[in-house]
Design a protein around this motif. Sequence first.
Motif, PDB file in Angstrom:
ATOM      1  N   SER A  31       0.829  -1.211   0.000  1.00 28.02           N
ATOM      2  CA  SER A  31       0.000   0.000   0.000  1.00 28.02           C
ATOM      3  C   SER A  31       0.860   1.255   0.000  1.00 28.02           C
ATOM      4  CB  SER A  31      -0.948   0.006   1.201  1.00 28.02           C
ATOM      5  OG  SER A  31      -0.236   0.143   2.401  1.00 28.02           O
ATOM      6  N   SER A  32       1.997   1.224   0.678  1.00 28.44           N
ATOM      7  CA  SER A  32       2.864   2.403   0.667  1.00 28.44           C
ATOM      8  C   SER A  32       3.512   2.589  -0.705  1.00 28.44           C
ATOM      9  CB  SER A  32       3.929   2.312   1.753  1.00 28.44           C
ATOM     10  OG  SER A  32       4.848   1.290   1.462  1.00 28.44           O
ATOM     11  N   ILE A  33       3.818   1.497  -1.391  1.00 24.56           N
ATOM     12  CA  ILE A  33       4.389   1.599  -2.737  1.00 24.56           C
ATOM     13  C   ILE A  33       3.344   2.122  -3.712  1.00 24.56           C
ATOM     14  CG2 ILE A  33       5.255   0.253  -4.692  1.00 24.56           C
ATOM     15  CD1 ILE A  33       6.777  -1.442  -2.685  1.00 24.56           C
ATOM     16  N   SER A  34       2.128   1.597  -3.635  1.00 27.03           N
ATOM     17  CA  SER A  34       1.102   2.014  -4.590  1.00 27.03           C
ATOM     18  C   SER A  34       0.677   3.455  -4.382  1.00 27.03           C
ATOM     19  CB  SER A  34      -0.111   1.090  -4.504  1.00 27.03           C
ATOM     20  OG  SER A  34      -0.738   1.241  -3.251  1.00 27.03           O
ATOM     21  N   GLN A  35       0.920   4.015  -3.205  1.00 23.32           N
ATOM     22  CA  GLN A  35       0.559   5.398  -2.942  1.00 23.32           C
ATOM     23  C   GLN A  35       1.749   6.343  -3.089  1.00 23.32           C
ATOM     24  OE1 GLN A  35      -1.174   5.325   0.928  1.00 23.32           O
ATOM     25  NE2 GLN A  35      -2.997   4.217   0.265  1.00 23.32           N
ATOM     26  N   SER A  37       4.723   8.707  -4.803  1.00 25.41           N
ATOM     27  CA  SER A  37       4.691   9.680  -5.892  1.00 25.41           C
ATOM     28  C   SER A  37       5.359   9.135  -7.149  1.00 25.41           C
ATOM     29  CB  SER A  37       5.383  10.973  -5.462  1.00 25.41           C
ATOM     30  OG  SER A  37       6.757  10.738  -5.219  1.00 25.41           O
ATOM     31  N   ILE A  38       6.304   8.217  -6.996  1.00 24.27           N
ATOM     32  CA  ILE A  38       6.969   7.629  -8.159  1.00 24.27           C
ATOM     33  C   ILE A  38       5.978   6.799  -8.969  1.00 24.27           C
ATOM     34  CG2 ILE A  38       8.756   6.011  -8.893  1.00 24.27           C
ATOM     35  CD1 ILE A  38      10.369   6.920  -6.441  1.00 24.27           C
ATOM     36  N   VAL A  39       5.148   6.030  -8.274  1.00 22.84           N
ATOM     37  CA  VAL A  39       4.144   5.224  -8.957  1.00 22.84           C
ATOM     38  C   VAL A  39       3.135   6.139  -9.650  1.00 22.84           C
ATOM     39  CG1 VAL A  39       2.265   3.575  -8.628  1.00 22.84           C
ATOM     40  CG2 VAL A  39       4.428   3.238  -7.452  1.00 22.84           C
ATOM     41  N   TYR A  40       2.755   7.203  -8.979  1.00 26.54           N
ATOM     42  CA  TYR A  40       1.810   8.160  -9.565  1.00 26.54           C
ATOM     43  C   TYR A  40       2.403   8.770 -10.840  1.00 26.54           C
ATOM     44  CZ  TYR A  40      -0.898  12.405 -10.214  1.00 26.54           C
ATOM     45  OH  TYR A  40      -1.657  13.404 -10.748  1.00 26.54           O
ATOM     46  N   ARG A  41       3.664   9.172 -10.793  1.00 21.90           N
ATOM     47  CA  ARG A  41       4.310   9.760 -11.965  1.00 21.90           C
ATOM     48  C   ARG A  41       4.429   8.746 -13.097  1.00 21.90           C
ATOM     49  NH1 ARG A  41       9.182  13.064  -9.029  1.00 21.90           N
ATOM     50  NH2 ARG A  41       7.877  14.652  -8.060  1.00 21.90           N
ATOM     51  N   GLY A  42       4.721   7.500 -12.743  1.00 18.79           N
ATOM     52  CA  GLY A  42       4.806   6.451 -13.759  1.00 18.79           C
ATOM     53  C   GLY A  42       3.472   6.207 -14.440  1.00 18.79           C
ATOM     54  N   LYS A  43       2.413   6.165 -13.652  1.00 18.94           N
ATOM     55  CA  LYS A  43       1.081   5.978 -14.223  1.00 18.94           C
ATOM     56  C   LYS A  43       0.712   7.153 -15.109  1.00 18.94           C
ATOM     57  CE  LYS A  43      -0.978   3.075 -10.648  1.00 18.94           C
ATOM     58  NZ  LYS A  43      -2.020   3.000  -9.603  1.00 18.94           N
ATOM     59  N   ARG A  44       1.058   8.343 -14.670  1.00 17.63           N
ATOM     60  CA  ARG A  44       0.757   9.540 -15.448  1.00 17.63           C
ATOM     61  C   ARG A  44       1.547   9.538 -16.762  1.00 17.63           C
ATOM     62  NH1 ARG A  44      -1.170  15.269 -13.834  1.00 17.63           N
ATOM     63  NH2 ARG A  44      -0.962  16.213 -15.866  1.00 17.63           N
ATOM     64  N   ALA A  45       2.808   9.154 -16.705  1.00 16.20           N
ATOM     65  CA  ALA A  45       3.627   9.090 -17.926  1.00 16.20           C
ATOM     66  C   ALA A  45       3.068   8.050 -18.895  1.00 16.20           C
ATOM     67  CB  ALA A  45       5.072   8.769 -17.570  1.00 16.20           C
ATOM     68  N   ALA A  46       2.641   6.910 -18.374  1.00 16.02           N
ATOM     69  CA  ALA A  46       2.058   5.875 -19.235  1.00 16.02           C
ATOM     70  C   ALA A  46       0.762   6.367 -19.865  1.00 16.02           C
ATOM     71  CB  ALA A  46       1.812   4.603 -18.429  1.00 16.02           C
ATOM     72  N   SER A  47      -0.029   7.072 -19.093  1.00 17.37           N
ATOM     73  CA  SER A  47      -1.278   7.621 -19.620  1.00 17.37           C
ATOM     74  C   SER A  47      -1.006   8.647 -20.711  1.00 17.37           C
ATOM     75  CB  SER A  47      -2.071   8.252 -18.486  1.00 17.37           C
ATOM     76  OG  SER A  47      -3.217   8.904 -18.974  1.00 17.37           O
TER      77      SER A  47
END
Length: 108
Positions: A31-35, A37-47
Motif C-alpha cells: 500500500s505504501s508503494i502504490s501510494q 509519488s513515483i508510482v503516480y508519476r509512472g502511471k501519469r507518464a504511461a497515460s
Amino acid sequence: MASQARKGGISLPERRDTSKRQQGILSRVSSSISQSSIVYRGKRAASDASFVGKKLLKSTGKAAWIAGTTFLILVVPLIIEMDREQQLNELELQQASLLGTPQLSAQK
C-alpha cells in the motif's frame, strides 16, 4: 455478558480491529508503494504516452488516406497512359518489321 442470551454453549472471540498497524507487513509495503509519488508519476507518464500514441495513429491514418487517394487520382492514370504509349510504340515497331519498312529508332 451475563445479561446477553447466547444460543449454544460456544462463544466466538471478538473481531480484532483491522487497522493499518495490525495488517501484515506485505500489505503495508504494497500500500505504501502504490501510494508513492513515483508510482503516480509512472502511471501519469504511461497515460500521457498512450494519449500521444492514439493521436499519432489517428493523424498517421489521415495522412495515409490522403496519400493513398492522391496516388490513385494522380499517379495511377499516368502509369496506365505510359503503359498504353509503350504498347503502341511496340506495336508500331512490330508492324514496321513485318511490312519490311526500315525500322525507326525507338523513342524514349
